[in-house]
Design an enzyme around this catalytic site. Structure first.
Site, PDB file in Angstrom:
ATOM      1  N   ASP A  86     -15.821  -0.974   9.099  1.00  0.00           N
ATOM      2  CA  ASP A  86     -16.549  -1.271   7.869  1.00  0.00           C
ATOM      3  C   ASP A  86     -17.595  -2.346   8.143  1.00  0.00           C
ATOM      4  OD1 ASP A  86     -14.955   0.535   6.547  1.00  0.00           O
ATOM      5  OD2 ASP A  86     -13.527  -0.971   5.865  1.00  0.00           O
TER       6      ASP A  86
ATOM      7  N   ASN B 284     -10.281  -0.551  10.783  1.00  0.00           N
ATOM      8  CA  ASN B 284      -9.069   0.088  10.261  1.00  0.00           C
ATOM      9  C   ASN B 284      -8.533   1.087  11.281  1.00  0.00           C
ATOM     10  OD1 ASN B 284      -9.237  -0.759   7.174  1.00  0.00           O
ATOM     11  ND2 ASN B 284     -11.282  -0.178   7.849  1.00  0.00           N
TER      12      ASN B 284
ATOM     13  N   GLU C 167     -14.300  -5.406   8.979  1.00  0.00           N
ATOM     14  CA  GLU C 167     -12.981  -5.189   9.559  1.00  0.00           C
ATOM     15  C   GLU C 167     -12.932  -3.820  10.209  1.00  0.00           C
ATOM     16  OE1 GLU C 167      -9.869  -3.974   6.348  1.00  0.00           O
ATOM     17  OE2 GLU C 167     -11.068  -5.587   5.476  1.00  0.00           O
TER      18      GLU C 167
ATOM     19  N   ARG D  19     -11.873   3.370  11.709  1.00  0.00           N
ATOM     20  CA  ARG D  19     -13.033   3.240  10.833  1.00  0.00           C
ATOM     21  C   ARG D  19     -13.477   1.784  10.828  1.00  0.00           C
ATOM     22  NH1 ARG D  19     -11.256   3.617   5.533  1.00  0.00           N
ATOM     23  NH2 ARG D  19     -11.974   1.495   5.166  1.00  0.00           N
TER      24      ARG D  19
ATOM     25  N   GLU E  49       0.816  -1.219   0.000  1.00  0.00           N
ATOM     26  CA  GLU E  49       0.000   0.000   0.000  1.00  0.00           C
ATOM     27  C   GLU E  49       0.848   1.266   0.000  1.00  0.00           C
ATOM     28  OE1 GLU E  49      -3.473  -0.480   2.812  1.00  0.00           O
ATOM     29  OE2 GLU E  49      -2.378  -2.336   3.200  1.00  0.00           O
TER      30      GLU E  49
ATOM     31  N   SER F  74      -6.690  -1.475   1.955  1.00  0.00           N
ATOM     32  CA  SER F  74      -6.880  -0.748   0.695  1.00  0.00           C
ATOM     33  C   SER F  74      -7.430  -1.635  -0.406  1.00  0.00           C
ATOM     34  CB  SER F  74      -5.567  -0.095   0.229  1.00  0.00           C
ATOM     35  OG  SER F  74      -5.123   0.846   1.168  1.00  0.00           O
TER      36      SER F  74
ATOM     37  N   GLY G  20      -7.461   5.456   5.363  1.00  0.00           N
ATOM     38  CA  GLY G  20      -6.920   6.361   4.362  1.00  0.00           C
ATOM     39  C   GLY G  20      -7.365   7.793   4.569  1.00  0.00           C
TER      40      GLY G  20
ATOM     41  N   TYR H 228     -10.138   4.483  -4.858  1.00  0.00           N
ATOM     42  CA  TYR H 228      -9.145   5.520  -5.127  1.00  0.00           C
ATOM     43  C   TYR H 228      -9.271   6.214  -6.478  1.00  0.00           C
ATOM     44  CZ  TYR H 228      -7.227   3.465  -0.964  1.00  0.00           C
ATOM     45  OH  TYR H 228      -7.093   3.005   0.320  1.00  0.00           O
TER      46      TYR H 228
END
Length: 308
Positions: A249, A263, A261, A247, A14, A143, A267, A209
């Site tokens: 998800d 994070n 998951e 974060r 990443e 990512s 990002g 992205y």
């Protein structure tokens, strides 16, 4: 002014996302408050010399050595305060298999899964006639690098081969069809939940992205569902020892939130979810960074006595 080093790059899969995150952070750090030094690393041993004169490290790394507790432990050893969760939370959340075991033990709904430690183990899975579709992903990574939705044996074989290219352990996860949402934590408070609506089949690397490949809007949830999502996110962060910001998800299926998951260093690129969620709460990118830095300094003082 606080002398801040933004650590980005690294040598994980990443790296490019990390560089995007780092540059975006640098562009939004208030020059009236911070003296900013970009620190782009390729190897961990490059770091100590580059930290000379730094009051605090803003971690913009993603993936192995950035989100798995390695860089956090290094900074603690060097006595440098840093942003985000500590060593334990970082390592737990990076290992999806371990994180899912802990979440399930504590009663958090998460999709069924199995762990492959060798490509050869796939033959046993195929012999058991798995139920498709399956989400195939590296056990340690983020990512959506190496993540594939497999709908039959051939695509499963290809997906497993691709995932093992990025990691030495691979997760096969039950595909939950529903509304994909994300819930962000900031200093003990929850930001507006976002609904994720990718143009493609699922929220892959391109959707994350490439601008215009995904729509993220504040989710329209009834009060009961919103409370269930908040509780699932809160419990997940507590079980996995997350702090400052994270974060979570989630996939909503028939009103049940399934945690995919957590994070610990989400990002912070132009298209990333955390800044969009903060903006929905009335926080600019610069204000979000201020909150992260303030919360992280308080957390480091509480945990380790690291002070500026």
């Amino acid at each position: 002014m606080l002398r801040v080093g933004v650590i980005m790059g690294g040598d994980s899969s990443e790296r490019e996302v990390s560089l995007m995150t780092g540059r975006e952070i640098i562009s939004h750090l208030d020059p009236a408050k911070y003296e900013v030094r970009p620190i782009e690393i390729t190897r961990k041993r490059d770091l100590p010399q580059q930290l000379a004169g730094i009051d605090m490290a803003v971690i913009a790394l993603h993936g192995k050595y950035g989100e798995d507790g390695t860089i956090q432990g290094t900074l603690e050893t060097l006595g440098v305060p840093y942003t985000g969760s500590g060593v334990l939370a970082s390592s737990l959340c990076m290992d999806k298999n371990t994180a899912k075991k802990l979440l399930r033990y504590e009663g958090v709904e998460t999709p069924d899964w199995m762990l492959l430690t060798s490509p050869d183990e796939l033959e046993n899975v195929l012999a058991s006639e798995p139920l498709y579709p399956l989400v195939v992903k590296p056990n340690s990574g983020g990512s959506s690098v190496g993540v594939t939705l497999a709908r039959d044996e051939q695509s499963l074989r290809e997906a497993v081969e691709r995932a093992f290219h990025w990691d030495d352990e691979v997760i096969l996860e039950q595909y939950i069809e529903g509304e994909e949402i994300t819930c962000s934590l900031l200093n003990g408070e929850y930001l507006p939940v976002l609904a994720i609506k990718p143009n493609g089949e699922f929220f892959d690397y391109t959707s994350k992205y490439e601008e215009g490949e995904c729509e993220e809007v504040v989710a329209s949830l009834d009060p009961d569902t919103a409370e269930q999502v908040r509780r699932a996110a809160e419990l997940s962060c507590r079980v996995l020892k997350c702090s400052v910001y994270a974060r979570v998800d989630v996939m909503l299926h028939q009103g049940i939130p399934y945690v995919m998951e957590v994070n610990t260093l989400p990002g912070m690129t132009r298209t990333s979810l955390l800044p969009k969620s903060a903006l929905a709460a009335g926080l600019s990118f610069s204000a979000l960074l201020d909150r992260i830095i303030e919360g992280s300094l308080a957390e480091r003082r509480r945990e380790y006595g690291l002070v500026v």
